[in-house]
Write an enzyme that holds these catalytic residues in place. Structure first.
Site, PDB file in Angstrom:
ATOM      1  N   ARG A   1      46.904  60.662  43.491  1.00 16.41           N
ATOM      2  CA  ARG A   1      46.576  59.996  42.237  1.00 16.41           C
ATOM      3  C   ARG A   1      45.175  60.444  41.834  1.00 16.41           C
ATOM      4  O   ARG A   1      44.229  60.297  42.615  1.00 16.41           O
ATOM      5  CB  ARG A   1      46.600  58.480  42.447  1.00 16.41           C
ATOM      6  CG  ARG A   1      46.281  57.756  41.180  1.00 16.41           C
ATOM      7  CD  ARG A   1      46.298  56.269  41.381  1.00 16.41           C
ATOM      8  NE  ARG A   1      46.152  55.654  40.073  1.00 16.41           N
ATOM      9  CZ  ARG A   1      45.678  54.439  39.876  1.00 16.41           C
ATOM     10  NH1 ARG A   1      45.313  53.702  40.884  1.00 16.41           N
ATOM     11  NH2 ARG A   1      45.577  53.956  38.669  1.00 16.41           N
TER      12      ARG A   1
ATOM     13  N   GLY B   1      51.494  42.826  38.696  1.00 16.28           N
ATOM     14  CA  GLY B   1      51.575  41.584  39.468  1.00 16.28           C
ATOM     15  C   GLY B   1      51.860  40.358  38.602  1.00 16.28           C
ATOM     16  O   GLY B   1      52.692  39.518  38.958  1.00 16.28           O
ATOM     17  N   ILE B   2      51.192  40.255  37.456  1.00 15.71           N
ATOM     18  CA  ILE B   2      51.399  39.100  36.568  1.00 15.71           C
ATOM     19  C   ILE B   2      52.707  39.281  35.787  1.00 15.71           C
ATOM     20  O   ILE B   2      53.539  38.375  35.720  1.00 15.71           O
ATOM     21  CB  ILE B   2      50.196  38.954  35.601  1.00 15.71           C
ATOM     22  CG1 ILE B   2      48.909  38.729  36.393  1.00 15.71           C
ATOM     23  CG2 ILE B   2      50.432  37.828  34.602  1.00 15.71           C
ATOM     24  CD1 ILE B   2      47.633  39.017  35.621  1.00 15.71           C
TER      25      ILE B   2
ATOM     26  N   ASP C   1      42.249  35.647  39.880  1.00 13.60           N
ATOM     27  CA  ASP C   1      43.652  35.612  40.299  1.00 13.60           C
ATOM     28  C   ASP C   1      44.430  34.573  39.494  1.00 13.60           C
ATOM     29  O   ASP C   1      44.021  33.413  39.426  1.00 13.60           O
ATOM     30  CB  ASP C   1      43.707  35.290  41.798  1.00 13.60           C
ATOM     31  CG  ASP C   1      45.101  35.486  42.348  1.00 13.60           C
ATOM     32  OD1 ASP C   1      46.022  34.787  41.913  1.00 13.60           O
ATOM     33  OD2 ASP C   1      45.258  36.358  43.222  1.00 13.60           O
TER      34      ASP C   1
ATOM     35  N   HIS D   1      46.404  53.884  33.751  1.00 18.97           N
ATOM     36  CA  HIS D   1      47.682  53.342  34.242  1.00 18.97           C
ATOM     37  C   HIS D   1      48.840  54.197  33.731  1.00 18.97           C
ATOM     38  O   HIS D   1      49.975  53.734  33.621  1.00 18.97           O
ATOM     39  CB  HIS D   1      47.961  51.899  33.740  1.00 18.97           C
ATOM     40  CG  HIS D   1      47.103  50.832  34.338  1.00 18.97           C
ATOM     41  ND1 HIS D   1      46.816  49.660  33.661  1.00 18.97           N
ATOM     42  CD2 HIS D   1      46.502  50.726  35.543  1.00 18.97           C
ATOM     43  CE1 HIS D   1      46.061  48.886  34.419  1.00 18.97           C
ATOM     44  NE2 HIS D   1      45.854  49.520  35.560  1.00 18.97           N
TER      45      HIS D   1
ATOM     46  N   ASN E   1      46.017  57.881  47.475  1.00 19.90           N
ATOM     47  CA  ASN E   1      45.196  57.329  46.401  1.00 19.90           C
ATOM     48  C   ASN E   1      43.812  57.076  46.988  1.00 19.90           C
ATOM     49  O   ASN E   1      43.588  56.072  47.663  1.00 19.90           O
ATOM     50  CB  ASN E   1      45.847  56.031  45.894  1.00 19.90           C
ATOM     51  CG  ASN E   1      45.077  55.413  44.739  1.00 19.90           C
ATOM     52  OD1 ASN E   1      44.028  55.905  44.350  1.00 19.90           O
ATOM     53  ND2 ASN E   1      45.612  54.328  44.207  1.00 19.90           N
TER      54      ASN E   1
ATOM     55  N   ARG F   1      37.537  42.461  34.025  1.00 20.38           N
ATOM     56  CA  ARG F   1      37.036  43.270  32.900  1.00 20.38           C
ATOM     57  C   ARG F   1      37.223  42.514  31.595  1.00 20.38           C
ATOM     58  O   ARG F   1      38.246  41.862  31.389  1.00 20.38           O
ATOM     59  CB  ARG F   1      37.778  44.607  32.798  1.00 20.38           C
ATOM     60  CG  ARG F   1      37.545  45.538  33.975  1.00 20.38           C
ATOM     61  CD  ARG F   1      38.100  46.931  33.645  1.00 20.38           C
ATOM     62  NE  ARG F   1      38.159  47.758  34.824  1.00 20.38           N
ATOM     63  CZ  ARG F   1      39.296  48.183  35.398  1.00 20.38           C
ATOM     64  NH1 ARG F   1      40.482  47.878  34.862  1.00 20.38           N
ATOM     65  NH2 ARG F   1      39.263  48.935  36.467  1.00 20.38           N
TER      66      ARG F   1
ATOM     67  N   GLU G   1      53.947  52.913  41.369  1.00 20.17           N
ATOM     68  CA  GLU G   1      53.162  54.117  41.090  1.00 20.17           C
ATOM     69  C   GLU G   1      53.314  55.158  42.187  1.00 20.17           C
ATOM     70  O   GLU G   1      53.326  56.355  41.915  1.00 20.17           O
ATOM     71  CB  GLU G   1      51.688  53.750  40.886  1.00 20.17           C
ATOM     72  CG  GLU G   1      51.489  53.017  39.569  1.00 20.17           C
ATOM     73  CD  GLU G   1      50.055  52.584  39.338  1.00 20.17           C
ATOM     74  OE1 GLU G   1      49.712  51.472  39.739  1.00 20.17           O
ATOM     75  OE2 GLU G   1      49.285  53.369  38.760  1.00 20.17           O
TER      76      GLU G   1
ATOM     77  N   LEU H   1      50.560  44.135  33.314  1.00 24.61           N
ATOM     78  CA  LEU H   1      49.640  43.007  33.465  1.00 24.61           C
ATOM     79  C   LEU H   1      49.386  42.742  34.945  1.00 24.61           C
ATOM     80  O   LEU H   1      50.236  42.187  35.648  1.00 24.61           O
ATOM     81  CB  LEU H   1      50.223  41.747  32.800  1.00 24.61           C
ATOM     82  CG  LEU H   1      50.729  41.921  31.356  1.00 24.61           C
ATOM     83  CD1 LEU H   1      51.287  40.616  30.826  1.00 24.61           C
ATOM     84  CD2 LEU H   1      49.622  42.445  30.444  1.00 24.61           C
TER      85      LEU H   1
ATOM     86  N   GLU I   1      55.335  40.924  36.504  1.00 28.45           N
ATOM     87  CA  GLU I   1      56.556  40.854  37.315  1.00 28.45           C
ATOM     88  C   GLU I   1      56.821  39.451  37.855  1.00 28.45           C
ATOM     89  O   GLU I   1      57.964  39.105  38.149  1.00 28.45           O
ATOM     90  CB  GLU I   1      56.446  41.829  38.508  1.00 28.45           C
ATOM     91  CG  GLU I   1      56.520  43.276  38.081  1.00 28.45           C
ATOM     92  CD  GLU I   1      56.060  44.237  39.178  1.00 28.45           C
ATOM     93  OE1 GLU I   1      56.239  43.941  40.369  1.00 28.45           O
ATOM     94  OE2 GLU I   1      55.511  45.298  38.813  1.00 28.45           O
TER      95      GLU I   1
HETATM   96  P1  AMP Z   1      48.232  43.570  40.528  1.00 30.35           P
HETATM   97  O1  AMP Z   1      46.842  44.029  40.198  1.00 30.35           O
HETATM   98  O2  AMP Z   1      49.290  44.282  39.738  1.00 30.35           O
HETATM   99  O3  AMP Z   1      48.518  43.551  42.002  1.00 30.35           O
HETATM  100  O4  AMP Z   1      48.336  42.038  40.058  1.00 30.35           O
HETATM  101  C1  AMP Z   1      47.495  41.031  40.571  1.00 30.35           C
HETATM  102  C2  AMP Z   1      47.681  39.753  39.748  1.00 30.35           C
HETATM  103  O5  AMP Z   1      49.067  39.347  39.810  1.00 30.35           O
HETATM  104  C3  AMP Z   1      46.856  38.582  40.227  1.00 30.35           C
HETATM  105  O6  AMP Z   1      46.228  37.940  39.121  1.00 30.35           O
HETATM  106  C4  AMP Z   1      47.878  37.656  40.823  1.00 30.35           C
HETATM  107  O7  AMP Z   1      47.529  36.303  40.681  1.00 30.35           O
HETATM  108  C5  AMP Z   1      49.098  37.935  39.979  1.00 30.35           C
HETATM  109  N1  AMP Z   1      50.291  37.503  40.702  1.00 30.35           N
HETATM  110  C6  AMP Z   1      50.861  38.070  41.785  1.00 30.35           C
HETATM  111  N2  AMP Z   1      51.919  37.328  42.202  1.00 30.35           N
HETATM  112  C7  AMP Z   1      52.007  36.266  41.375  1.00 30.35           C
HETATM  113  C8  AMP Z   1      52.870  35.137  41.275  1.00 30.35           C
HETATM  114  N3  AMP Z   1      53.872  34.952  42.130  1.00 30.35           N
HETATM  115  N4  AMP Z   1      52.640  34.242  40.268  1.00 30.35           N
HETATM  116  C9  AMP Z   1      51.635  34.432  39.402  1.00 30.35           C
HETATM  117  N5  AMP Z   1      50.785  35.485  39.443  1.00 30.35           N
HETATM  118  C10 AMP Z   1      50.962  36.374  40.410  1.00 30.35           C
END
Ligand code: AMP
Length: 397
Positions: free
Chosen positions: A91, A331-332, A283, A180, A7, A241, A384, A209, A334
């Site tokens: 990718r 990340g959110i 975050d 995505h 990637n 964004r 991915e 998310l 999951e």
């Molecule tokens: P990604 O771009 O898919 O890696 O997701 C990043 C986002 O996932 C960030 O806003 C992180 O705060 C959120 N995130 C990752 N782990 C957790 C967690 N255990 N609790 C809440 N949010 C999380």
């Protein structure tokens, strides 16, 4: 079979070496600050200590060479010869209207990636450089392009057309593409299998998310609508964004702040979203902590994010005249049980019932809805790289 997944970004290159027979990740890593001062390779082999090399990486070609050297290194390597790599899966951000599936790279494919530079000005040039660097380093090894826009190509004109003069679609291919796509395809496919849905006509909504966020609606595994547009800026509120805004906002900020359109778009991409509203962070962990401490803007940012996701789900249920399953990923999606729970609070009208105990769990394939919920609600971790390796394998085996 061993597949290297690449990637390539404008100044970075992420990779994973995957053994497709077992779907095991043999090694993964990241080249950072390519073409800049302070470039470094971080290589993480399975069952061996991490290896970090700080060395000039003037080009992606140097980065690819360092990655291959790390992969065959006697101490931290995971293969003995680059000849063991059967194929490389790349990718690629934008395939325009040309590709609705992954393809083995040849000169025509490279021309399309180039023709799509105006549609993906930051990513497509880097993706092409990554492909050419791998071709140089591994002549004869098949290179496969896996397009982030491919999944969205099954949308019909009523979903992808913007209501602007048609000539702009004809002249510049301005339309909704969606991004995505590799994740949405992977997660909707896993949802169909996990929930044992009818693979020909099941209606699935996937909420990806993460820092970037998007949502898709698919029927029988084919995308019918998705929230990102001509670029990844449209749709949900994201980390930085804005997602959907009135287009006139661009002119208003430009006029009043004496900025160019480019500068305003940079603000909408990099300084907006939950970061822009809260002023705290992009975050979700920081935002939740700030909101719990009484920070009002952090709370508004979280509420606005949740509200936007719920609105999109509602509109996609209408678009498909129903829904069988709604899946959270990213990340959110999951990990953030509270955000998932609050989104689902808006969905009671669909007969959705969430099992609070299940919803406390994270990061694995599972139902978070109760057995009597009218719509199944799931968590499916996205992957991915594995999706790219599988698509690559399909084409070269
Ligand atoms: P990604 O771009 O898919 O890696 O997701 C990043 C986002 O996932 C960030 O806003 C992180 O705060 C959120 N995130 C990752 N782990 C957790 C967690 N255990 N609790 C809440 N949010 C999380």
């Amino acid at each position: 079979m061993k597949v290297l997944v690449i990637n390539a970004g404008s100044s970075s290159l992420k990779y994973q070496m995957i053994e497709t027979d077992t779907e095991e990740v043999l090694a993964k890593g990241l080249c950072e600050r390519i073409g800049l001062d302070g470039s470094k390779l971080t290589h993480t082999p399975e069952n061996k200590p991490q290896y970090v090399e700080e060395k000039d990486m003037p080009t992606h070609k140097t980065a690819v060479k360092m990655v291959l050297d790390a992969l065959v290194h006697p101490e931290h390597g995971v293969i003995s010869d680059t000849g063991e790599i059967s194929a490389v899966g790349h990718r690629v951000l934008h395939g325009g209207q040309y590709y609705s599936d992954s393809v083995i790279v040849n000169d025509d494919v490279k021309k399309v990636i180039k023709d799509c530079f105006p549609l993906g000005p930051l990513h497509n040039p880097a993706n092409l450089i990554g492909i050419e660097a791998c071709e140089d380093a591994m002549p004869g090894t098949p290179q496969v392009a896996v397009f982030d826009t491919a999944f969205g190509q099954s949308m019909s004109p009523k979903a992808y057309m913007y209501a602007i003069p048609y000539k702009f679609y004809e002249k510049y291919s301005i339309r909704k593409y969606g991004f995505h796509g590799t994740s949405h395809k992977f997660v909707s496919g896993r949802t169909i299998k996990f929930a044992e849905l009818d693979k020909n006509d099941c209606k699935v909504i996937v909420c990806h998310l993460g820092n970037g966020a998007s949502i898709s609606a698919s029927i029988g595994g084919k995308c019918v609508d998705t929230s990102m547009g001509l670029t990844p800026l449209e749709g949900l509120i994201m980390g930085t964004r804005s997602g959907d805004v009135d287009a006139a906002v661009v002119q208003f900020i430009a006029d009043n702040e004496n900025l160019t359109v480019d500068e305003v778009l940079n603000i909408l991409n990099k300084e907006s979203g939950v970061l822009g509203i809260s002023g705290v962070s992009s975050d979700f962990r920081d935002l939740s902590a700030a909101a719990a401490d009484g920070n009002e803007r952090a709370q508004i940012a979280l509420d606005a994010f949740i509200y936007r996701v719920a609105k999109y789900i509602g509109s996609y249920v209408a678009a498909m005249n129903g829904v069988d399953a709604i899946t959270f990923t990213g990340g959110i999606g999951e990990n953030d049980c509270a955000t998932r729970g609050k989104i689902c609070e808006y969905l009671g009208y669909l007969g959705i019932k969430i099992d609070e105990e299940s919803n406390k769990l994270r990061g694995k394939e599972m139902y978070i809805s109760t057995p009597d919920s009218k719509v199944k609600v799931l968590v499916i971790p996205t992957n991915e790289e594995l999706a790219i390796a599988r698509e690559t394998l399909e084409l070269v085996k």
